[in-house]
Design an enzyme around this catalytic site. Structure first.
Site, PDB file in Angstrom:
ATOM      1  N   TYR A 164       0.902  -1.141  -0.143  1.00  0.00           N
ATOM      2  CA  TYR A 164       0.046  -0.116   0.005  1.00  0.00           C
ATOM      3  C   TYR A 164       0.909   1.461   0.006  1.00  0.00           C
ATOM      4  O   TYR A 164       1.656   1.526   0.894  1.00  0.00           O
ATOM      5  CB  TYR A 164      -0.922   0.026   1.143  1.00  0.00           C
ATOM      6  CG  TYR A 164      -1.891  -1.230   1.288  1.00  0.00           C
ATOM      7  CD1 TYR A 164      -2.260  -2.027   0.196  1.00  0.00           C
ATOM      8  CD2 TYR A 164      -2.645  -1.361   2.310  1.00  0.00           C
ATOM      9  CE1 TYR A 164      -2.964  -2.884   0.164  1.00  0.00           C
ATOM     10  CE2 TYR A 164      -3.543  -2.495   2.231  1.00  0.00           C
ATOM     11  CZ  TYR A 164      -3.716  -3.306   1.154  1.00  0.00           C
ATOM     12  OH  TYR A 164      -4.565  -4.343   1.187  1.00  0.00           O
ATOM     13  N   LEU A 180     -17.413  -1.573   0.022  1.00  0.00           N
ATOM     14  CA  LEU A 180     -18.272  -0.559  -0.677  1.00  0.00           C
ATOM     15  C   LEU A 180     -18.064  -0.477  -1.963  1.00  0.00           C
ATOM     16  O   LEU A 180     -18.567   0.423  -2.690  1.00  0.00           O
ATOM     17  CB  LEU A 180     -18.038   0.935   0.060  1.00  0.00           C
ATOM     18  CG  LEU A 180     -18.332   0.970   1.685  1.00  0.00           C
ATOM     19  CD1 LEU A 180     -17.982   2.456   2.051  1.00  0.00           C
ATOM     20  CD2 LEU A 180     -19.732   0.735   1.520  1.00  0.00           C
ATOM     21  N   ALA A 181     -17.657  -1.493  -2.549  1.00  0.00           N
ATOM     22  CA  ALA A 181     -17.267  -1.603  -4.139  1.00  0.00           C
ATOM     23  C   ALA A 181     -16.513  -0.244  -4.470  1.00  0.00           C
ATOM     24  O   ALA A 181     -17.020   0.359  -5.365  1.00  0.00           O
ATOM     25  CB  ALA A 181     -18.722  -1.571  -4.988  1.00  0.00           C
ATOM     26  N   GLY A 236     -23.557   5.231  -3.064  1.00  0.00           N
ATOM     27  CA  GLY A 236     -24.669   6.128  -3.797  1.00  0.00           C
ATOM     28  C   GLY A 236     -24.214   7.245  -4.237  1.00  0.00           C
ATOM     29  O   GLY A 236     -24.829   8.051  -4.862  1.00  0.00           O
TER      30      GLY A 236
HETATM   31  N1  NAP Z   1      -6.460  -8.344   0.066  1.00  0.00           N
HETATM   32  C1  NAP Z   1      -6.579  -7.506  -1.012  1.00  0.00           C
HETATM   33  O1  NAP Z   1      -6.011  -7.896  -2.113  1.00  0.00           O
HETATM   34  C2  NAP Z   1      -6.899  -6.183  -0.688  1.00  0.00           C
HETATM   35  C3  NAP Z   1      -7.529  -5.535  -1.916  1.00  0.00           C
HETATM   36  C4  NAP Z   1      -8.132  -4.116  -1.599  1.00  0.00           C
HETATM   37  C5  NAP Z   1      -8.242  -3.691  -0.256  1.00  0.00           C
HETATM   38  N2  NAP Z   1      -7.879  -4.358   0.640  1.00  0.00           N
HETATM   39  C6  NAP Z   1      -8.050  -4.068   1.965  1.00  0.00           C
HETATM   40  O2  NAP Z   1      -9.396  -3.661   2.285  1.00  0.00           O
HETATM   41  C7  NAP Z   1      -9.473  -2.220   2.735  1.00  0.00           C
HETATM   42  C8  NAP Z   1     -10.779  -1.631   2.316  1.00  0.00           C
HETATM   43  O3  NAP Z   1     -10.851  -1.751   0.906  1.00  0.00           O
HETATM   44  P1  NAP Z   1     -11.361  -0.461  -0.075  1.00  0.00           P
HETATM   45  O4  NAP Z   1     -10.711   0.754   0.357  1.00  0.00           O
HETATM   46  O5  NAP Z   1     -11.292  -0.954  -1.425  1.00  0.00           O
HETATM   47  O6  NAP Z   1     -12.670  -0.302   0.453  1.00  0.00           O
HETATM   48  P2  NAP Z   1     -14.235   0.183   0.129  1.00  0.00           P
HETATM   49  O7  NAP Z   1     -15.085   0.555   1.249  1.00  0.00           O
HETATM   50  O8  NAP Z   1     -14.679  -0.706  -1.126  1.00  0.00           O
HETATM   51  O9  NAP Z   1     -13.797   1.551  -0.687  1.00  0.00           O
HETATM   52  C9  NAP Z   1     -13.475   2.519   0.084  1.00  0.00           C
HETATM   53  C10 NAP Z   1     -13.440   3.859  -0.766  1.00  0.00           C
HETATM   54  O10 NAP Z   1     -14.805   4.411  -0.751  1.00  0.00           O
HETATM   55  C11 NAP Z   1     -14.875   5.599  -0.644  1.00  0.00           C
HETATM   56  N3  NAP Z   1     -15.748   5.866   0.636  1.00  0.00           N
HETATM   57  C12 NAP Z   1     -15.698   5.053   1.839  1.00  0.00           C
HETATM   58  N4  NAP Z   1     -16.507   5.728   2.716  1.00  0.00           N
HETATM   59  C13 NAP Z   1     -17.289   6.827   2.030  1.00  0.00           C
HETATM   60  C14 NAP Z   1     -18.360   7.746   2.585  1.00  0.00           C
HETATM   61  N5  NAP Z   1     -18.796   7.687   3.620  1.00  0.00           N
HETATM   62  N6  NAP Z   1     -18.556   8.589   1.597  1.00  0.00           N
HETATM   63  C15 NAP Z   1     -18.175   8.889   0.214  1.00  0.00           C
HETATM   64  N7  NAP Z   1     -17.289   7.853  -0.155  1.00  0.00           N
HETATM   65  C16 NAP Z   1     -16.700   6.883   0.845  1.00  0.00           C
HETATM   66  C17 NAP Z   1     -13.588   6.546  -0.549  1.00  0.00           C
HETATM   67  O11 NAP Z   1     -13.237   6.683  -2.015  1.00  0.00           O
HETATM   68  P3  NAP Z   1     -13.280   7.911  -2.836  1.00  0.00           P
HETATM   69  O12 NAP Z   1     -13.500   9.184  -1.770  1.00  0.00           O
HETATM   70  O13 NAP Z   1     -12.085   7.816  -3.551  1.00  0.00           O
HETATM   71  O14 NAP Z   1     -14.431   7.751  -3.824  1.00  0.00           O
HETATM   72  C18 NAP Z   1     -13.001   4.983   0.162  1.00  0.00           C
HETATM   73  O15 NAP Z   1     -11.613   5.304  -0.348  1.00  0.00           O
HETATM   74  C19 NAP Z   1      -8.210  -1.587   2.233  1.00  0.00           C
HETATM   75  O16 NAP Z   1      -7.975  -0.409   2.851  1.00  0.00           O
HETATM   76  C20 NAP Z   1      -7.383  -2.884   2.480  1.00  0.00           C
HETATM   77  O17 NAP Z   1      -6.774  -2.527   3.827  1.00  0.00           O
HETATM   78  C21 NAP Z   1      -7.223  -5.637   0.578  1.00  0.00           C
END
Ligand code: NAP
Length: 351
Positions: free
Chosen positions: A56, A210-211, A217
């Site tokens: 990361y 949250l995709a 949304g």
């Molecule tokens: N093992 C693996 O291969 C793998 C892969 C990916 C992730 N992970 C782990 O999983 C964790 C979560 O993954 P993810 O970051 O992809 O999760 P996610 O919950 O699908 O996406 C998070 C993103 O959604 C947006 N967001 C979140 N809350 C929000 C809100 N209240 N209002 C508006 N936008 C919001 C933000 O992006 P924007 O503001 O940019 O829109 C945020 O960075 C990572 O930090 C990591 O630790 C693991």
């Protein structure tokens, strides 16, 4: 914040884990100061489980997390990291070899200035290294006190079982967790991986719950996401992964249910995952404290059964063969006795 045991282990973790992939990411993440505030907000809400990886922000996430943890009661926390991705051009600086696993884990500890990791996860499968070599190296990390428990991420179901068999043959504990892409839109793991994790006594940690922001949304009706958002910066990968007509209709339902229940769509989406106790934690990603807040609510709040069912039914899953064969051949033949959940193996939904 409610806690669950991670798989069959005795390790209690918050059902919302804090993801740190945004920390130090200059394109769609947050700086050191905001990252520290996110950690503080998460700990203040009662969370104890934080996930990172060497990959990361090209190792910067671990450095920032280490600084954010200074002065905290480290032993009260469950800190997880991962290794597997290439760290430089050397042919040995990637994968699951004994050499790389030990180096990668030690480098993560050094970056975070920690003595041990609670959970060390292999970030993906290595097509060349024998799994016995990998598990032996993980066992040595556990024996030397650098790691407490081990887990995997992004493995096929058969690879999980093979790795755990190798572990048992070596006299070591098998993986206690699997970290997988799982959310209301991408439910692929329900076919093979989730049943494999249940069978193996492993907890499931959901990434991108949250995709990548779609399930908030915030893109409804908007043609072009704002600059600096994940969907703008990584559109090539994310559009293919998450966007199609039925998925957008599902997002509408998440928002509608959020309004009905007086909760954010974020809370609804994470709570849907946590309704199934095969899932231990949803890994919340955020680039501000404000974004994190509705995710934290799902650490406490339970989605009612009726709304869970409406969301589950909205996007019918095509599990393909052999599930369609099971539906015809297995279900009628094995439904003559009363169903015993404790005894029966878990299959993907066959109805
Ligand atoms: N093992 C693996 O291969 C793998 C892969 C990916 C992730 N992970 C782990 O999983 C964790 C979560 O993954 P993810 O970051 O992809 O999760 P996610 O919950 O699908 O996406 C998070 C993103 O959604 C947006 N967001 C979140 N809350 C929000 C809100 N209240 N209002 C508006 N936008 C919001 C933000 O992006 P924007 O503001 O940019 O829109 C945020 O960075 C990572 O930090 C990591 O630790 C693991």
């Amino acid at each position: 914040m409610k806690h669950r045991y991670l798989g069959n282990s005795g390790l209690a973790v918050s059902r919302v884990c804090l993801g740190t992939m945004t920390f130090g990411n200059q394109s769609w993440g947050c700086d050191e100061s905001e990252s520290k505030q996110i950690v503080d907000a998460y700990l203040d809400a009662g969370g104890n489980f934080i996930d990172t990886a060497d990959l990361y922000a090209q190792t910067e996430s671990e450095v920032i997390l280490g600084k954010a943890l200074e002065g905290k009661n480290r032993d009260d926390l469950v800190i997880a990291s991962k290794g597997w991705f290439p760290m430089n051009e050397s042919p040995n600086a990637l994968g699951l070899s004994r050499k790389h696993m030990i180096e990668a884990c030690e480098a993560s500890l050094k970056r975070m200035k920690l003595d041990y990791l609670d959970l060390y996860q292999i970030h993906g499968p290595d097509p060349y290294t024998p799994i016995e070599e990998t598990m032996g190296a993980l066992n040595d990390l556990v024996s030397s006190g650098k790691v407490r428990y081990t887990g995997c991420s992004n493995l096929y179901g058969w690879q999980i079982v093979k790795a755990n068999e190798a572990a048992r043959n070596l006299g070591m504990d098998p993986f206690i967790s699997g970290q997988y892409l799982y959310n209301l839109i991408r439910r692929d793991i329900e076919t093979e991986i989730l049943p494999a994790c249940v069978d193996q006594g492993m907890g499931v940690l959901c990434w991108s719950p949250l995709a990548s922001g779609l399930l908030t949304g915030k893109y409804r009706g908007a043609e072009i996401p704002d600059p600096g958002t994940r969907f703008q910066e990584m559109s090539e990968i994310l559009n293919d992964r998450f966007i199609w007509q039925e998925a957008l209709e599902l997002v509408d339902l998440v928002c509608e249910i959020g309004e009905e229940l007086g909760q954010s769509p974020v809370t609804v989406a994470l709570s849907w995952l946590l309704k199934d106790h095969a899932v231990t934690s949803a890994i919340a990603g955020a680039r501000s404290v404000e974004q994190l807040e509705p995710s934290l609510v799902s650490g406490e709040w339970d989605l009612p059964d009726e709304h869970y069912q409406r969301l589950t039914d909205k996007l019918p899953q095509k599990h393909g063969y052999p599930c369609d064969w099971m539906r015809i051949a297995l279900v009628p033949n094995f439904s003559k006795t009363e169903y015993e959940p404790g005894r029966a193996q878990r299959f993907p939904p066959l109805a």
